[in-house]
Design a protein around this motif. Sequence first.
Motif, PDB file in Angstrom:
ATOM      1  N   MET A 143       0.822  -1.149   0.094  1.00  0.00           N
ATOM      2  CA  MET A 143       0.113  -0.031  -0.174  1.00  0.00           C
ATOM      3  C   MET A 143       0.822   1.253   0.003  1.00  0.00           C
ATOM      4  N   ALA A 144       2.105   1.305   0.945  1.00  0.00           N
ATOM      5  CA  ALA A 144       3.146   2.256   0.751  1.00  0.00           C
ATOM      6  C   ALA A 144       3.534   2.621  -0.691  1.00  0.00           C
TER       7      ALA A 144
ATOM      8  N   GLY B 290       5.825   3.375   6.885  1.00  0.00           N
ATOM      9  CA  GLY B 290       6.043   3.422   8.394  1.00  0.00           C
ATOM     10  C   GLY B 290       7.416   2.777   8.933  1.00  0.00           C
ATOM     11  N   LYS B 291       7.684   2.874  10.208  1.00  0.00           N
ATOM     12  CA  LYS B 291       8.943   2.344  10.855  1.00  0.00           C
ATOM     13  C   LYS B 291       8.967   0.765  10.546  1.00  0.00           C
ATOM     14  N   TYR B 292       7.971   0.008  10.774  1.00  0.00           N
ATOM     15  CA  TYR B 292       7.830  -1.424  10.490  1.00  0.00           C
ATOM     16  C   TYR B 292       7.264  -1.909   9.267  1.00  0.00           C
ATOM     17  N   TRP B 293       7.235  -1.129   8.238  1.00  0.00           N
ATOM     18  CA  TRP B 293       7.031  -1.790   7.071  1.00  0.00           C
ATOM     19  C   TRP B 293       7.626  -0.956   5.920  1.00  0.00           C
TER      20      TRP B 293
ATOM     21  N   ILE C 134      -0.580   4.816   1.543  1.00  0.00           N
ATOM     22  CA  ILE C 134      -0.426   5.255   2.944  1.00  0.00           C
ATOM     23  C   ILE C 134       0.970   5.455   2.953  1.00  0.00           C
ATOM     24  N   PRO C 135       1.519   6.046   3.891  1.00  0.00           N
ATOM     25  CA  PRO C 135       3.070   6.665   4.174  1.00  0.00           C
ATOM     26  C   PRO C 135       3.695   5.263   4.562  1.00  0.00           C
TER      27      PRO C 135
END
Length: 227
Positions: free
Chosen positions: A215-216, A224-227, A221-222
Amino acid sequence: MYFEIFLIGLFGSMHCIGMCGGFVAMYALKKPAAEPSLPYRLLYNIGRITTYSIIGGTLGYIGSFAASLGKHRGIPGAVLLFSGVVMVLMGLNIAGILGKRGFFEDTGITERTFFRNSLHRILALESVWGALLLGLLLGFLPCGLLYPLFMNAAASGGFINGMLTMLVFGLGTVPAMLSFGYLVSRIQPHMKITLYRIAAVLIVLLGVRSLLRGMAFNGWIPFGKYW
């Protein structure tokens, strides 16, 4: 991510014992009584992990090649989304929530003539190196734990990443496979199921992470730290 994959191998290794432990025991019985069994088990695991790693690296290369060809068409995001969905579904199946557990393993490969002939030739060997060949062969057995991790390897971005994904998973299964005789006699059936379900939960989480990365990549979505 690699730590999570290691844990999947560690908690799911009871399943590995169920699938491959009998073959290993059959081969170990053929060794001379005076010889220690540890070299046989070590070589078997080296062979098995080698097969996993080569398949993982190949899938990682194919996935990265497809993504590079279509990098302007959203292919990288699509690969991550697809692998994420498959990992979530397979994780739910392994947990026994979605369909019959082991559905993805019922391919009938062990009934095929080429597999049986290869297995018989290897079991006929009395050399310690036959254990390595046994591991290389059994690394191709269909396994519910392997499929979602192969999907993760395909979406990993390259040969090295894909190879490392399956190498780390294989290393996670080694402690149980080296001591499967002791573990089988000591661990109760309900505990084996619990450990397997923990591995299933980790696979689902890995799939969710892949979905979020997809998705990023698509800009939904932006990052994230864990993906």
